[in-house]
Design an enzyme around this catalytic site. Structure first.
Site, PDB file in Angstrom:
ATOM      1  N   ARG A  29       7.430 -34.489   7.494  1.00  0.00           N
ATOM      2  CA  ARG A  29       6.307 -34.299   8.425  1.00  0.00           C
ATOM      3  C   ARG A  29       5.651 -32.926   8.238  1.00  0.00           C
ATOM      4  NH1 ARG A  29      10.833 -33.013  11.563  1.00  0.00           N
ATOM      5  NH2 ARG A  29      10.574 -31.239  12.956  1.00  0.00           N
ATOM      6  N   HIS A  30       6.433 -31.974   7.750  1.00  0.00           N
ATOM      7  CA  HIS A  30       5.889 -30.636   7.535  1.00  0.00           C
ATOM      8  C   HIS A  30       4.889 -30.615   6.375  1.00  0.00           C
ATOM      9  CE1 HIS A  30       8.734 -29.307  10.478  1.00  0.00           C
ATOM     10  NE2 HIS A  30       9.737 -29.762   9.750  1.00  0.00           N
ATOM     11  N   THR A  40       2.127  -2.344   8.975  1.00  0.00           N
ATOM     12  CA  THR A  40       2.509  -3.374   9.945  1.00  0.00           C
ATOM     13  C   THR A  40       2.780  -4.723   9.298  1.00  0.00           C
ATOM     14  OG1 THR A  40       0.236  -4.122  10.319  1.00  0.00           O
ATOM     15  CG2 THR A  40       1.073  -2.325  11.747  1.00  0.00           C
ATOM     16  N   GLY A  41       2.335  -4.919   8.077  1.00  0.00           N
ATOM     17  CA  GLY A  41       2.435  -6.208   7.404  1.00  0.00           C
ATOM     18  C   GLY A  41       1.266  -7.119   7.717  1.00  0.00           C
ATOM     19  N   GLN A  42       0.502  -6.789   8.741  1.00  0.00           N
ATOM     20  CA  GLN A  42      -0.583  -7.661   9.191  1.00  0.00           C
ATOM     21  C   GLN A  42      -1.793  -7.654   8.250  1.00  0.00           C
ATOM     22  OE1 GLN A  42      -0.228  -9.790  11.574  1.00  0.00           O
ATOM     23  NE2 GLN A  42       1.544  -8.998  12.647  1.00  0.00           N
ATOM     24  N   GLY A  43      -2.303  -6.476   7.948  1.00  0.00           N
ATOM     25  CA  GLY A  43      -3.519  -6.390   7.143  1.00  0.00           C
ATOM     26  C   GLY A  43      -3.353  -6.960   5.746  1.00  0.00           C
ATOM     27  N   HIS A  77       9.252 -24.822   7.276  1.00  0.00           N
ATOM     28  CA  HIS A  77       8.249 -25.685   7.908  1.00  0.00           C
ATOM     29  C   HIS A  77       6.839 -25.489   7.367  1.00  0.00           C
ATOM     30  CE1 HIS A  77      10.744 -26.519  11.803  1.00  0.00           C
ATOM     31  NE2 HIS A  77      11.393 -26.829  10.695  1.00  0.00           N
ATOM     32  N   ASP A  79       0.867  -1.171   0.000  1.00  0.00           N
ATOM     33  CA  ASP A  79       0.000   0.000   0.000  1.00  0.00           C
ATOM     34  C   ASP A  79       0.910   1.229   0.000  1.00  0.00           C
ATOM     35  OD1 ASP A  79       0.934   0.258   2.611  1.00  0.00           O
ATOM     36  OD2 ASP A  79      -1.037   0.110   3.544  1.00  0.00           O
ATOM     37  N   CYS A 120       2.840  -3.481   4.023  1.00  0.00           N
ATOM     38  CA  CYS A 120       1.989  -2.364   4.424  1.00  0.00           C
ATOM     39  C   CYS A 120       2.609  -1.799   5.691  1.00  0.00           C
ATOM     40  CB  CYS A 120       0.523  -2.792   4.599  1.00  0.00           C
ATOM     41  SG  CYS A 120       0.164  -3.899   5.985  1.00  0.00           S
TER      42      CYS A 120
END
Length: 151
Positions: A138-139, A73-76, A104, A14, A71
């Site tokens: 296993r991952h 925070t990178g979260q949205g 992983h 963004d 963005c």
């Protein structure tokens, strides 16, 4: 160039992360990756969900092998990308998590918060993400478990 290294990487952001996105694009291009930069170029306010989804669609379709989105925070933007079927995107603010989401979780997208990490650390995170391979084993079973199930 290493034949196993992903070569086509989509980047988007963004308005909060334009400069960092462009620095990352320049850095990975200089390291042999083909950059597909679909992010905005002006600082005019824009909506991160559309940029996260657009980049995720490029990865999910196979047009690009990996994606990097940013963005504030990178979260949205990460949440928006993860709505696209086949996307496994993690937000990272240090290199250990970037390594683990690839090794992983077979993450195919990385999200970074431009207001959270500095430019040098962001580049280290990107380098770690791009250079780490999925371990499988296993991952792989666990990654299959987090994929959306068809009804």
């Amino acid at each position: 160039m290493d034949q196993t290294k992903p070569t086509r990487v989509v980047l988007s952001s963004d308005h909060a992360a334009i400069e960092l996105r462009q620095a990352i694009a320049d850095h990975i291009a200089a390291n042999g990756y083909e950059v597909v930069d679909i992010g905005p170029i002006t600082a005019e306010s824009t909506h991160y969900p559309k940029h996260g989804a657009a980049a995720a669609e490029r990865v999910a379709s196979g047009d690009c092998e990996l994606g990097i989105i940013l963005c504030g925070t990178g979260q949205g933007i990460m949440m928006a990308a993860n709505k696209v079927k086949g996307i496994r995107c993690g937000v990272c603010s240090e290199t250990f998590s970037a390594k683990m989401i690839r090794q992983h979780n077979n993450a195919n997208m990385l999200s970074i918060g431009a207001r959270v990490v500095g430019d040098s650390l962001a580049v280290e995170i990107v380098d770690t993400f791009l250079s780490t391979e999925f371990e499988g084993g296993r991952h792989a079973t666990r990654v299959d478990m987090i994929e959306p199930q068809d009804s």
